[in-house]
Design a protein around this motif. Structure first.
Motif, PDB file in Angstrom:
ATOM      1  N   UNK A  92       6.778  18.316  28.048  1.00 51.78           N
ATOM      2  CA  UNK A  92       6.023  19.562  27.859  1.00 51.78           C
ATOM      3  C   UNK A  92       5.397  19.591  26.472  1.00 51.78           C
ATOM      4  N   UNK A  93       6.161  19.174  25.459  1.00 54.18           N
ATOM      5  CA  UNK A  93       5.641  19.149  24.095  1.00 54.18           C
ATOM      6  C   UNK A  93       4.560  18.080  23.928  1.00 54.18           C
ATOM      7  N   UNK A 103      20.124  15.132  29.743  1.00 55.98           N
ATOM      8  CA  UNK A 103      19.003  14.183  29.743  1.00 55.98           C
ATOM      9  C   UNK A 103      17.833  14.730  30.549  1.00 55.98           C
ATOM     10  N   UNK A 104      18.113  15.325  31.708  1.00 57.08           N
ATOM     11  CA  UNK A 104      17.051  15.900  32.538  1.00 57.08           C
ATOM     12  C   UNK A 104      16.290  16.966  31.765  1.00 57.08           C
ATOM     13  N   UNK A 105      17.038  17.860  31.118  1.00 55.02           N
ATOM     14  CA  UNK A 105      16.386  18.925  30.364  1.00 55.02           C
ATOM     15  C   UNK A 105      15.567  18.397  29.212  1.00 55.02           C
ATOM     16  N   UNK A 106      16.105  17.414  28.494  1.00 56.92           N
ATOM     17  CA  UNK A 106      15.393  16.855  27.339  1.00 56.92           C
ATOM     18  C   UNK A 106      14.122  16.115  27.751  1.00 56.92           C
ATOM     19  N   UNK A 107      14.188  15.406  28.880  1.00 58.25           N
ATOM     20  CA  UNK A 107      13.003  14.674  29.357  1.00 58.25           C
ATOM     21  C   UNK A 107      11.850  15.638  29.613  1.00 58.25           C
ATOM     22  N   UNK A 153       6.458  26.367  31.847  1.00 57.21           N
ATOM     23  CA  UNK A 153       7.850  26.073  31.497  1.00 57.21           C
ATOM     24  C   UNK A 153       8.519  25.346  32.653  1.00 57.21           C
ATOM     25  N   UNK A 154       9.644  24.748  32.355  1.00 56.07           N
ATOM     26  CA  UNK A 154      10.414  24.031  33.374  1.00 56.07           C
ATOM     27  C   UNK A 154      11.738  24.743  33.563  1.00 56.07           C
TER      28      UNK A 154
END
Length: 207
Positions: free
Chosen positions: A85-86, A76-80, A93-94
């Motif tokens: 970003x998009x 979830x953290x990565x997807x958020x 980048x994150x």
């Protein structure tokens, strides 16, 4: 004595604040875990699990792990961040990092890193033992190894070893005296890790 309600229990222990749909209380007043979060399937009654372990001769205290929760939270953290970003057309980048001081147990660290590999999850280390542990973990090429905490010459030498391994090591300079160790490392001809700086701004802003 009046019967306590589930809502009272949830409020008393703050479960509704930290449980995040993974932890709750059932009609029997027992703590429950829904490791995949949200729906009503696969609910685990912790009290019943402990009783079953006792029947098998396993004494308390004992440690129960739910790696599915770690996997879902990292995802979830990565997807958020990916979505943000998009959405905003961010050009950078994150690259998340896990502060290994939080939990150094191998199953926990490996579960987090494997779950976060798609997001290049790295590790933040605050001491030499933590840095040694971090360098021993398998991460993606882009993943960061952030070096914080007290740093002496041995610390910089370890960071140099990480750089020689091809790891994306960043040593965060916090004190002026740490620069002399960096210069000594440079003079030795060993690989130089990336350098970051932690600064405390005197100016205050709103927000």
């Amino acid at each position: 004595m009046d019967k306590i309600s589930i809502e009272d229990i949830m409020h008393l222990y703050g479960i509704d604040a930290w449980g995040k749909h993974y932890f709750s209380v059932n009609e029997q007043g027992n703590l429950t875990v829904q490791a995949t979060g949200g729906d009503s399937t696969g609910v685990i009654d912790v009290y019943q699990v402990i009783e079953e372990l006792k029947n098998q001769g396993i004494q308390t205290p004992c440690l129960l792990r739910f790696p599915q929760i770690l996997q879902r939270r990292v995802t979830k953290l990565g997807n958020v961040f990916t979505n943000a970003i998009e959405e905003f057309g961010y050009q950078g980048s994150y690259l998340p990092v896990f502060p290994i001081k939080v939990n150094q147990q191998q199953p926990v660290v490996q579960t987090l890193l494997s779950s976060g590999n798609a997001y290049h999850l790295g590790i933040e280390a605050g001491s030499k033992p933590e840095l040694i542990t971090a360098l021993g973990q398998k991460v993606s090429e882009q993943a960061l190894t952030i070096c914080n905490g007290f740093k002496d010459q041995q610390y910089f030498d370890l960071a140099s070893v990480g750089a020689a391994m091809g790891r994306n090591v960043i040593v965060v300079i916090e004190k002026p005296f740490e620069l002399k160790y960096l210069l000594q490392l440079q003079n030795s001809g060993k690989p130089i890790p990336n350098i970051g700086f932690r600064i405390k701004l005197l100016a205050k802003g709103s927000g």
